[in-house]
Design a protein around this motif. Sequence first.
Motif, mmCIF file in Angstrom:
data_model
loop_
_atom_site.group_PDB
_atom_site.id
_atom_site.type_symbol
_atom_site.label_atom_id
_atom_site.label_comp_id
_atom_site.label_asym_id
_atom_site.label_seq_id
_atom_site.Cartn_x
_atom_site.Cartn_y
_atom_site.Cartn_z
ATOM 1 N N ILE A 458 0.841 -1.202 0.000
ATOM 2 C CA ILE A 458 0.000 0.000 0.000
ATOM 3 C C ILE A 458 0.874 1.250 0.000
ATOM 4 O O ILE A 458 0.632 2.202 -0.754
ATOM 5 N N ASP A 459 1.907 1.249 0.834
ATOM 6 C CA ASP A 459 2.791 2.412 0.926
ATOM 7 C C ASP A 459 3.474 2.700 -0.406
ATOM 8 O O ASP A 459 3.669 3.866 -0.788
ATOM 9 N N ARG A 460 3.834 1.629 -1.125
ATOM 10 C CA ARG A 460 4.496 1.814 -2.423
ATOM 11 C C ARG A 460 3.509 2.217 -3.514
ATOM 12 O O ARG A 460 3.915 2.658 -4.588
ATOM 13 N N GLY A 461 2.227 2.027 -3.253
ATOM 14 C CA GLY A 461 1.221 2.295 -4.265
ATOM 15 C C GLY A 461 0.971 1.132 -5.189
ATOM 16 O O GLY A 461 0.194 1.254 -6.149
ATOM 17 N N ASP A 462 1.601 -0.027 -4.923
ATOM 18 C CA ASP A 462 1.349 -1.209 -5.743
ATOM 19 C C ASP A 462 -0.085 -1.696 -5.573
ATOM 20 O O ASP A 462 -0.674 -2.253 -6.493
ATOM 21 N N ARG A 463 -0.605 -1.498 -4.370
ATOM 22 C CA ARG A 463 -1.980 -1.905 -4.073
ATOM 23 C C ARG A 463 -2.803 -0.640 -3.825
ATOM 24 O O ARG A 463 -2.465 0.165 -2.954
ATOM 25 N N VAL A 464 -3.862 -0.468 -4.569
ATOM 26 C CA VAL A 464 -4.672 0.747 -4.462
ATOM 27 C C VAL A 464 -5.778 0.552 -3.433
ATOM 28 O O VAL A 464 -6.527 -0.426 -3.481
ATOM 29 N N ILE A 465 -5.866 1.465 -2.480
ATOM 30 C CA ILE A 465 -6.989 1.551 -1.550
ATOM 31 C C ILE A 465 -7.686 2.876 -1.870
ATOM 32 O O ILE A 465 -7.156 3.960 -1.581
ATOM 33 N N VAL A 466 -8.843 2.788 -2.484
ATOM 34 C CA VAL A 466 -9.532 3.977 -2.982
ATOM 35 C C VAL A 466 -9.859 4.921 -1.832
ATOM 36 O O VAL A 466 -10.430 4.519 -0.810
ATOM 37 N N GLY A 467 -9.469 6.162 -2.009
ATOM 38 C CA GLY A 467 -9.714 7.171 -0.983
ATOM 39 C C GLY A 467 -8.589 7.292 0.023
ATOM 40 O O GLY A 467 -8.595 8.201 0.855
ATOM 41 N N VAL A 468 -7.609 6.359 -0.053
ATOM 42 C CA VAL A 468 -6.490 6.383 0.892
ATOM 43 C C VAL A 468 -5.192 6.723 0.165
ATOM 44 O O VAL A 468 -4.579 7.759 0.428
ATOM 45 N N ASN A 469 -4.771 5.857 -0.747
ATOM 46 C CA ASN A 469 -3.538 6.156 -1.488
ATOM 47 C C ASN A 469 -3.806 6.477 -2.958
ATOM 48 O O ASN A 469 -2.885 6.628 -3.748
ATOM 49 N N LYS A 470 -5.078 6.566 -3.328
ATOM 50 C CA LYS A 470 -5.462 7.027 -4.656
ATOM 51 C C LYS A 470 -6.891 7.547 -4.578
ATOM 52 O O LYS A 470 -7.697 7.040 -3.801
ATOM 53 N N PHE A 471 -7.167 8.573 -5.387
ATOM 54 C CA PHE A 471 -8.494 9.203 -5.393
ATOM 55 C C PHE A 471 -8.839 9.786 -4.017
ATOM 56 O O PHE A 471 -9.997 9.782 -3.594
ATOM 57 N N ALA A 472 -7.820 10.253 -3.326
ATOM 58 C CA ALA A 472 -8.027 10.833 -1.992
ATOM 59 C C ALA A 472 -8.471 12.279 -2.108
ATOM 60 O O ALA A 472 -8.226 12.962 -3.112
ATOM 61 N N THR A 473 -9.154 12.752 -1.069
ATOM 62 C CA THR A 473 -9.544 14.162 -0.978
ATOM 63 C C THR A 473 -9.200 14.668 0.414
ATOM 64 O O THR A 473 -8.954 13.889 1.335
ATOM 65 N N ASP A 474 -9.196 15.977 0.552
ATOM 66 C CA ASP A 474 -8.921 16.582 1.860
ATOM 67 C C ASP A 474 -10.191 16.753 2.681
ATOM 68 O O ASP A 474 -10.136 17.143 3.844
#
Length: 558
Positions: A458-474
């Motif tokens: 997850i930290d490397r971005g190999d695994r996408v968690i929507v809203g966490v490491n991709k497609f995140a918002t503030d």
Amino acid sequence: MSNLTETESIASAKQRWQDGPVAKTIARFPEQREEFVTASGRPVERLYTPEDGVKDRYNERLGFPGMYPYTRGVQPTMYRGRFWTMRQYAGFATAEESNKRYRYLLDQGAKGLSVAFDLPTQIGYDSDDDMSLGEVGKVGVAIDSLADMEALFDGIPLDQVSTSMTINSTASILLAMYIAVAEKQGVTPDKLSGTIQNDILKEYIARGTYRFPPGPSLRLTSDIFAYCTENVPGWNTISISGYHIREAGSTAGEEIGFTLANAVCYIETAIKAGLKVDDFAPRLAFFFAAHSDLLEEVAKFRAARRLYARIMKERFGATNPKSQMLRFHTQTGGVTLTAQQPDNNVVRVAIQALAAVLGGAQSLHTNSKDEALALPTEESVTVALRTQQIIAHESGVTNTIDPLAGSFFLEKLTDDLEAEAEAIIAEIDRKGGMPTAIEQRYVQKRIEESAYKFGQSIDRGDRVIVGVNKFATDEQPKMDLFEVPEATTQRQVDRVRKVRDDRDEQRVTRALDAVGQAAQGDDNLMPPILEAVRAYATVGEVCRALSGVFGEYEESFQ
């Protein structure tokens, strides 16, 4: 006519496909990743065909629902006959407040209750104990004495509802309280149905809510087996739990392997205690997690069923078909829920619930979208329950049994997960069994390594968690969160002290002495514990009577 076999023909055609259309397409549109893997890190090929083994040994590997090896389900008609039991895990603050939530859930169509207990209850401390400070009623309902259990099930007829209780170290005490409440309702033990988790080994592995050393804890487990076999025949005496192992970070294959290795230990313990496998095994049940990698999860449930059937038949000589059936409850993955964009959790839970149903679960709990932030509100609990009802009544997946069977990918995954789990069990056997493997921290270290690898991906971005490491918002979530009332602790402390003031103290003393005496010998502990709770002895008092003989366990991290 060609001399090639059908498999060879498929292999040749596949090679032509790879060299032609696939190569040309990749040259123009490279694939998104160099390697595709499941949530557990298992490599996924671009395409699966019959050459991956799906056609081989159908009767031996798949068979038919309700027949050995039960790969395709434990009931001949599965959900065409009846749906799974729709449970919602609930419990918070005091017994009265939890009782209101249970009544609400039953009114909304829930078919079974699943009770969450607070940490002091789980470990065996009363609410007024110094060890309970700050934890009373926080992650579940506080139960100190029979008076609390009476309030918890007030107005809920125990001969008409199936109850699951997530309790382990103090399982015998809470089960005794449940039986005593039923007695007060005029319900005899043979009319009760439900499940008690009673899986202490996974506490040493993954959760830490243990009180006594492994040996005495296993004795308590087998005493429950024996007592219920004779007195509470409709009760599932253990829910051997892979859920917490998965929540701690294991892979899907490790979840199967460690869970079934625990089952082997419990069965061996019961047999050594003089029980016959076909007398108690039909009431063993399991509890697995459902995560978001849909096909891997479906394969996991099928692989677990098949491997367990083989273990029971070949290793333990079980001849009763019900002894060979792996029946399981599923809960969607709490660890998969995110505090960021919590509405996304509704989708995650729906996928996970669908995996459980496609995998043939007998019972299901769906998490609520706000559980990464707080205990769930009534509104979010209702959405979670409606998710199950929509799958049952609207999706169409319940119309046929094991609808994904025959998928080249699914069958290969099923075979691979079974092989991985079987290798894990063999390794634990070589180490001398699960208690030794736990003592050596083999199981804990392997789970820790898997959790670390998952976190790194997850930290490397190999695994996408929507809203966490991709497609995140503030944007911060705007939600009304449930809060446990601040006055809960004092109300519960006042209640347990009043119970002590009002009860027959001489009767309590005699009952607790009997518990201690039984612990020193080899008599079944359930009868004296039941008499103690009938006398309104508290959970903490019964645990002290036991720990005076058994001692208390502290994990070594060497």
